[in-house]
Write a protein that holds these residues in place. Structure first.
Motif, PDB file in Angstrom:
ATOM      1  N   GLU A  98      15.377  -9.036 -16.062  1.00  0.00           N
ATOM      2  CA  GLU A  98      14.563  -8.185 -15.417  1.00  0.00           C
ATOM      3  C   GLU A  98      15.445  -7.145 -14.621  1.00  0.00           C
ATOM      4  OE1 GLU A  98      11.321  -8.743 -14.604  1.00  0.00           O
ATOM      5  OE2 GLU A  98      11.613 -10.127 -16.011  1.00  0.00           O
ATOM      6  N   ASP A  99      14.749  -5.999 -13.989  1.00  0.00           N
ATOM      7  CA  ASP A  99      15.187  -4.932 -13.593  1.00  0.00           C
ATOM      8  C   ASP A  99      16.269  -5.312 -12.353  1.00  0.00           C
ATOM      9  OD1 ASP A  99      13.051  -5.372 -12.051  1.00  0.00           O
ATOM     10  OD2 ASP A  99      12.525  -3.185 -12.286  1.00  0.00           O
ATOM     11  N   TYR A 100      15.507  -5.942 -11.585  1.00  0.00           N
ATOM     12  CA  TYR A 100      16.195  -6.238 -10.050  1.00  0.00           C
ATOM     13  C   TYR A 100      17.494  -7.149 -10.218  1.00  0.00           C
ATOM     14  CZ  TYR A 100      14.046 -10.901 -10.593  1.00  0.00           C
ATOM     15  OH  TYR A 100      13.826 -12.143 -10.973  1.00  0.00           O
ATOM     16  N   ARG A 101      17.518  -8.018 -11.549  1.00  0.00           N
ATOM     17  CA  ARG A 101      18.792  -8.790 -11.744  1.00  0.00           C
ATOM     18  C   ARG A 101      19.995  -7.983 -12.205  1.00  0.00           C
ATOM     19  NH1 ARG A 101      21.865 -12.472 -10.881  1.00  0.00           N
ATOM     20  NH2 ARG A 101      22.476 -13.929 -12.534  1.00  0.00           N
ATOM     21  N   LEU A 102      19.588  -6.988 -13.067  1.00  0.00           N
ATOM     22  CA  LEU A 102      20.394  -5.833 -13.687  1.00  0.00           C
ATOM     23  C   LEU A 102      20.968  -5.241 -12.597  1.00  0.00           C
ATOM     24  CD1 LEU A 102      22.084  -4.764 -15.965  1.00  0.00           C
ATOM     25  CD2 LEU A 102      20.305  -3.144 -16.380  1.00  0.00           C
ATOM     26  N   TYR A 159      21.272  -5.906  -9.145  1.00  0.00           N
ATOM     27  CA  TYR A 159      22.258  -6.913  -8.629  1.00  0.00           C
ATOM     28  C   TYR A 159      23.582  -7.002  -9.372  1.00  0.00           C
ATOM     29  CZ  TYR A 159      24.227 -11.260  -6.873  1.00  0.00           C
ATOM     30  OH  TYR A 159      24.785 -12.184  -6.123  1.00  0.00           O
ATOM     31  N   LEU A 160      23.645  -7.204 -10.663  1.00  0.00           N
ATOM     32  CA  LEU A 160      24.829  -7.358 -11.488  1.00  0.00           C
ATOM     33  C   LEU A 160      25.731  -5.961 -11.607  1.00  0.00           C
ATOM     34  CD1 LEU A 160      23.480  -9.725 -14.364  1.00  0.00           C
ATOM     35  CD2 LEU A 160      25.071 -10.278 -12.568  1.00  0.00           C
ATOM     36  N   LEU A 161      24.912  -4.910 -11.451  1.00  0.00           N
ATOM     37  CA  LEU A 161      25.740  -3.788 -11.405  1.00  0.00           C
ATOM     38  C   LEU A 161      26.406  -3.359 -10.194  1.00  0.00           C
ATOM     39  CD1 LEU A 161      23.250  -1.435 -13.329  1.00  0.00           C
ATOM     40  CD2 LEU A 161      25.603  -2.172 -14.446  1.00  0.00           C
ATOM     41  N   ASN A 162      25.568  -3.837  -9.071  1.00  0.00           N
ATOM     42  CA  ASN A 162      26.201  -3.608  -7.759  1.00  0.00           C
ATOM     43  C   ASN A 162      27.351  -4.528  -7.812  1.00  0.00           C
ATOM     44  OD1 ASN A 162      24.248  -2.065  -6.984  1.00  0.00           O
ATOM     45  ND2 ASN A 162      22.832  -3.592  -5.981  1.00  0.00           N
ATOM     46  N   GLN A 163      27.366  -5.796  -8.126  1.00  0.00           N
ATOM     47  CA  GLN A 163      28.567  -6.669  -8.122  1.00  0.00           C
ATOM     48  C   GLN A 163      29.721  -5.987  -8.825  1.00  0.00           C
ATOM     49  OE1 GLN A 163      27.457 -10.646  -8.850  1.00  0.00           O
ATOM     50  NE2 GLN A 163      27.548 -10.977  -6.551  1.00  0.00           N
ATOM     51  N   HIS A 164      29.386  -5.692 -10.270  1.00  0.00           N
ATOM     52  CA  HIS A 164      30.361  -5.502 -11.094  1.00  0.00           C
ATOM     53  C   HIS A 164      30.944  -4.225 -10.903  1.00  0.00           C
ATOM     54  CE1 HIS A 164      29.165  -8.960 -13.202  1.00  0.00           C
ATOM     55  NE2 HIS A 164      30.346  -8.984 -13.824  1.00  0.00           N
ATOM     56  N   LEU A 165      30.289  -3.050 -10.412  1.00  0.00           N
ATOM     57  CA  LEU A 165      30.782  -1.573 -10.292  1.00  0.00           C
ATOM     58  C   LEU A 165      30.895  -1.271  -8.688  1.00  0.00           C
ATOM     59  CD1 LEU A 165      28.141  -0.001 -12.903  1.00  0.00           C
ATOM     60  CD2 LEU A 165      30.734  -0.466 -13.033  1.00  0.00           C
ATOM     61  N   GLY A 166      30.603  -2.200  -7.694  1.00  0.00           N
ATOM     62  CA  GLY A 166      30.925  -1.962  -6.300  1.00  0.00           C
ATOM     63  C   GLY A 166      29.715  -0.792  -5.737  1.00  0.00           C
ATOM     64  N   LEU A 167      28.566  -1.084  -6.363  1.00  0.00           N
ATOM     65  CA  LEU A 167      27.468   0.024  -6.152  1.00  0.00           C
ATOM     66  C   LEU A 167      26.603  -0.570  -5.042  1.00  0.00           C
ATOM     67  CD1 LEU A 167      26.339   0.916  -9.659  1.00  0.00           C
ATOM     68  CD2 LEU A 167      28.047   2.004  -8.196  1.00  0.00           C
ATOM     69  N   ASN A 168      25.682  -0.007  -4.745  1.00  0.00           N
ATOM     70  CA  ASN A 168      24.441  -0.405  -3.711  1.00  0.00           C
ATOM     71  C   ASN A 168      23.267  -0.049  -3.984  1.00  0.00           C
ATOM     72  OD1 ASN A 168      23.377  -1.870  -1.471  1.00  0.00           O
ATOM     73  ND2 ASN A 168      23.896  -0.158   0.081  1.00  0.00           N
ATOM     74  N   LEU A 169      22.778  -0.274  -5.216  1.00  0.00           N
ATOM     75  CA  LEU A 169      21.343   0.255  -5.675  1.00  0.00           C
ATOM     76  C   LEU A 169      20.490  -0.418  -5.130  1.00  0.00           C
ATOM     77  CD1 LEU A 169      22.397   0.167  -9.815  1.00  0.00           C
ATOM     78  CD2 LEU A 169      21.724   2.186  -8.591  1.00  0.00           C
ATOM     79  N   LYS A 170      19.400   0.225  -4.906  1.00  0.00           N
ATOM     80  CA  LYS A 170      18.118  -0.361  -4.140  1.00  0.00           C
ATOM     81  C   LYS A 170      17.010  -0.039  -4.816  1.00  0.00           C
ATOM     82  CE  LYS A 170      20.486  -1.389   0.288  1.00  0.00           C
ATOM     83  NZ  LYS A 170      20.420  -1.000   1.851  1.00  0.00           N
ATOM     84  N   ARG A 171      15.999  -0.691  -4.876  1.00  0.00           N
ATOM     85  CA  ARG A 171      14.715   0.027  -5.354  1.00  0.00           C
ATOM     86  C   ARG A 171      13.976   0.786  -4.617  1.00  0.00           C
ATOM     87  NH1 ARG A 171      10.715  -3.174  -9.140  1.00  0.00           N
ATOM     88  NH2 ARG A 171       9.453  -1.387  -9.521  1.00  0.00           N
ATOM     89  N   SER A 217      10.361   1.422 -13.283  1.00  0.00           N
ATOM     90  CA  SER A 217      11.198   0.852 -12.008  1.00  0.00           C
ATOM     91  C   SER A 217      12.233   1.755 -11.905  1.00  0.00           C
ATOM     92  CB  SER A 217      11.347  -0.470 -12.069  1.00  0.00           C
ATOM     93  OG  SER A 217      12.203  -0.791 -13.257  1.00  0.00           O
ATOM     94  N   ILE A 218      12.796   1.975 -10.715  1.00  0.00           N
ATOM     95  CA  ILE A 218      13.894   3.039 -10.332  1.00  0.00           C
ATOM     96  C   ILE A 218      14.392   2.530  -9.361  1.00  0.00           C
ATOM     97  CG2 ILE A 218      12.400   4.692  -9.205  1.00  0.00           C
ATOM     98  CD1 ILE A 218      14.762   6.545 -10.627  1.00  0.00           C
ATOM     99  N   PHE A 219      15.876   2.315  -9.635  1.00  0.00           N
ATOM    100  CA  PHE A 219      16.775   1.917  -8.369  1.00  0.00           C
ATOM    101  C   PHE A 219      17.689   3.172  -8.086  1.00  0.00           C
ATOM    102  CE2 PHE A 219      15.260  -2.041 -10.458  1.00  0.00           C
ATOM    103  CZ  PHE A 219      15.296  -2.961  -9.316  1.00  0.00           C
ATOM    104  N   SER A 241      31.488  -5.719 -19.656  1.00  0.00           N
ATOM    105  CA  SER A 241      31.906  -7.138 -19.325  1.00  0.00           C
ATOM    106  C   SER A 241      30.778  -7.942 -18.544  1.00  0.00           C
ATOM    107  CB  SER A 241      33.279  -6.851 -18.362  1.00  0.00           C
ATOM    108  OG  SER A 241      32.801  -6.602 -17.189  1.00  0.00           O
ATOM    109  N   ILE A 242      29.714  -7.384 -18.341  1.00  0.00           N
ATOM    110  CA  ILE A 242      28.641  -8.330 -17.772  1.00  0.00           C
ATOM    111  C   ILE A 242      28.294  -9.142 -18.801  1.00  0.00           C
ATOM    112  CG2 ILE A 242      26.300  -8.224 -16.564  1.00  0.00           C
ATOM    113  CD1 ILE A 242      27.260  -5.445 -15.475  1.00  0.00           C
ATOM    114  N   PRO A 243      28.291 -10.277 -18.819  1.00  0.00           N
ATOM    115  CA  PRO A 243      27.761 -11.376 -19.858  1.00  0.00           C
ATOM    116  C   PRO A 243      26.136 -11.182 -20.217  1.00  0.00           C
ATOM    117  CG  PRO A 243      28.878 -12.706 -18.172  1.00  0.00           C
ATOM    118  CD  PRO A 243      28.862 -11.132 -17.624  1.00  0.00           C
TER     119      PRO A 243
END
Length: 158
Positions: free
Chosen positions: A25-29, A31-43, A57-59, A134-136
């Motif tokens: 799902e978009d929100y899960r991706l 979240y994973l991008l935020n963790q792996h790239l040090g971002l703060n993407l919000k919907r 959908s856009i973050f 690198s995100i599984p």
């Protein structure tokens, strides 16, 4: 006689695009991008809408330190369409079917588009791409050459 050259008025593309293939799902991706790239993407409060028929959908995250804007947008939108009634037919066809539309039609197999505005250089884009790979949950990801797209207007999110 004066000559007007159209290329002088067209803006240079000042963003990087990464196509991401994954089935989460978009929100899960995000979240994973935020963790792996040090971002703060919000919907964002409202989705991207075109012709009142498709919605994506856009973050977003504005990085004030690097002066970049990150956008993660869904590339697919599924809409339910009623089948048209055939005037020559004796029977009324009351069926509906699902139609898939794409934000970037040239890349129909891409699930998400990551747009990074004002990216400083190509080396950073390669580092970002390697971190995404690198995100599984991500099957694959790759850079998209925005100069080859016919639908660059769809990438204006503001």
């Amino acid at each position: 006689m004066r000559k007007l050259i159209l290329e002088d008025f067209l803006e240079d593309i000042d963003y990087a695009l990464i196509g991401i293939h994954c089935s989460i799902e978009d929100y899960r991706l995000a979240y994973l991008l935020n963790q792996h790239l040090g971002l703060n993407l919000k919907r964002k409060a409202s989705d991207i809408e075109y012709n009142d028929t498709s919605s994506y959908s856009i973050f977003e995250w504005e990085d004030d330190k690097q002066l970049t804007v990150w956008n993660l947008a869904s590339n697919t939108c599924k809409i339910e369409v009623k089948d048209a009634i055939d005037a020559d037919s004796l029977f009324i066809n009351d069926e509906s079917f699902t139609k898939t539309k794409h934000l970037i039609p040239e890349y129909k197999k891409v699930n998400f588009i990551l747009k990074i505005s004002e990216i400083p250089n190509q080396n950073i884009e390669k580092v970002i791409l390697n971190k995404i790979l690198s995100i599984p949950q991500v099957m694959t990801a790759y850079s998209i050459d925005a100069t080859q797209l016919k639908t660059t207007d769809n990438l204006i999110f503001n």
